[in-house]
Write an enzyme that holds these catalytic residues in place. Structure first.
Site, short mmCIF file in Angstrom:
data_model
loop_
_atom_site.label_atom_id
_atom_site.label_comp_id
_atom_site.label_asym_id
_atom_site.label_seq_id
_atom_site.Cartn_x
_atom_site.Cartn_y
_atom_site.Cartn_z
N LYS A 169 12.20 62.53 39.83
CA LYS A 169 13.49 63.22 39.75
C LYS A 169 13.61 63.80 38.35
CE LYS A 169 16.97 62.27 38.10
NZ LYS A 169 17.63 62.67 36.78
N THR A 180 8.49 60.94 31.09
CA THR A 180 9.40 61.99 31.48
C THR A 180 10.38 61.52 32.52
OG1 THR A 180 9.56 64.23 32.31
CG2 THR A 180 7.89 62.85 33.29
N GLU A 259 17.58 72.88 36.31
CA GLU A 259 18.99 73.28 36.33
C GLU A 259 19.16 74.76 35.98
OE1 GLU A 259 20.95 68.94 35.28
OE2 GLU A 259 20.58 70.36 33.66
N ASN A 382 25.76 71.99 33.31
CA ASN A 382 25.88 71.01 32.24
C ASN A 382 27.23 71.04 31.54
OD1 ASN A 382 23.24 69.48 31.87
ND2 ASN A 382 22.56 71.58 32.20
N THR A 387 32.08 65.39 34.80
CA THR A 387 33.35 65.45 35.52
C THR A 387 33.18 65.98 36.94
OG1 THR A 387 33.73 67.66 34.56
CG2 THR A 387 34.70 65.77 33.42
#
Length: 387
Positions: A169, A180, A259, A382, A387
């Site tokens: 992951k 990593t 991402e 990010n 939240t």
């Protein structure tokens, strides 16, 4: 879709569930071998390493383990002595339920930093764990260890009569330093502790340690391998090749799922003085925000690669007059680019994978590293992660 049981190594069972760590998706994985395993692990060098890292380092000093616990969506980092106690309690709960000594279990954790485990939920969720183990579904395990990943990452190979499976992951906070993100390998091949250690660490160095998404080294990076030997001995050369292939396949899956990423960047630097120099220059290129954003926008601004090479100011042997820079099959330096060349370069940089090649022409060593472009999506993910 479940991973085919016939493709998995012998002797591994698993318990995968949701404990309510953060949401309703699976967040707890325990994978057990029916017999003790030869094992090795490498971990983050972060000064803020979490209890999962420090405890697992100690538990692997004897090169043995029989199980791995993974908790996702909570890193259990920067929680002081209570965080250490919580991690130790999780291992003891699993040990009590399974009969495996706590020091023979590795623990890993990933997610938000600075928040304590919901320990009461964990205590309740692990009751009866020993009676809930089923044949290991490694695809389900790969899904359960995800945080901001969008796809599960798994790869497998056959080695003679033995099988090898790897899961991983990670899509952000990735600039490995002797490990990593989270990645785990399971095999039923029989291999000595010394050989496993040597092969595993060399493989990690040339694959996961050559991956970078955003230059941030995680507090929880862990890479662990378990070999239970139930399929008998295999050729060490074949084992090393298979492990390299599995690790590299996982690395490319991580880079592709990074991402906000839209493209993979592969950088090869050759004709360097040594491997360390080649890797340093390649990492400078793949980590450059200006290179990343140029790739994202398919902007043929190749000078950003020259800039990234030039940043390696301690590598005094590098002579710009000897350097050759290419994107795929287009040499951009030294060269006078025509409008046609620039359009070729733009087309190359529009592909799903952008290959950058640099020859330093001062030696014979080479290194290849992987990363991704940098888009608005990275900031979006990010900027709201906790939240």
């Amino acid at each position: 879709m479940s991973f085919p049981i016939s493709s998995t190594p012998q002797g591994f069972s698993a318990f995968i569930t949701n404990l309510g760590i953060r949401d309703t998706t699976d967040d707890f994985v325990f994978i057990k071998s029916s017999v003790p395993c030869v094992a090795d692990g490498v971990f983050t060098q972060s000064l803020f390493a979490g209890p999962s890292v420090t405890i697992s380092r100690d538990n692997l000093k004897d090169s043995q383990a029989q199980g791995i616990v993974v908790i996702s969506k909570n890193a259990n980092v920067a929680n002081g002595s209570i965080g250490i106690a919580d991690a130790q309690e999780v291992l003891q709960l699993v040990a009590t339920e399974t009969g495996i000594a706590a020091h023979n279990i590795v623990i890993a954790s990933t997610g938000v930093i600075g928040r304590r485990y919901p320990i009461e939920k964990i205590r309740t969720g692990l009751l009866g764990l020993g009676n809930k183990l089923t044949d290991a579904d490694f695809h389900a395990a790969a899904r359960a260890i995800m945080t901001t990943d969008t796809v599960a990452k798994l790869a497998t190979r056959q080695i003679g009569n033995a099988k090898l499976v790897g899961i991983a992951k990670g899509v952000g906070m990735i600039e490995p330093n002797m490990a990593t993100l989270l990645t785990f390998f399971f095999t039923d091949a029989a291999i000595s502790a010394n050989s496993l250690r040597s092969i595993f660490r060399s493989t990690i160095d040339k694959t996961f340690n050559c991956l970078s998404v955003d230059t941030d080294t995680s507090t929880s990076d862990s890479a662990v391998i378990l070999a239970n030997g139930l399929a008998g001995e295999v050729s060490e050369a074949d084992f090393a090749n298979a492990l390299q292939e599995v690790a590299q396949e996982l690395v490319l899956k991580i880079a592709r799922d990074a991402e906000g990423a839209t493209k993979i960047i592969e950088v090869t630097v050759d004709s360097a003085i040594n491997y360390t120099q080649a890797k340093k220059v390649a990492k400078s290129i793949v980590n450059s925000p200006l290179v990343k954003t140029a790739v994202y926008g398919a902007d043929p601004n190749w000078g950003r690669v020259a800039m990234a090479i030039g940043k390696c100011e301690n590598e005094q042997q590098i002579n710009p007059e000897l350097v050759v820079i290419s994107f795929d099959n287009v040499k951009v330096y030294p060269n006078t680019l025509t409008n046609e060349n620039l359009e070729q370069l733009r087309q190359i940089m529009s592909k799903d994978q952008v290959d950058i090649h640099v020859s330093l022409n001062i030696g014979e060593a080479s290194a290849t590293v992987w990363g991704c472009d940098l888009s608005e999506g990275y900031i979006e993910i990010n900027g709201k992660y906790s939240t």
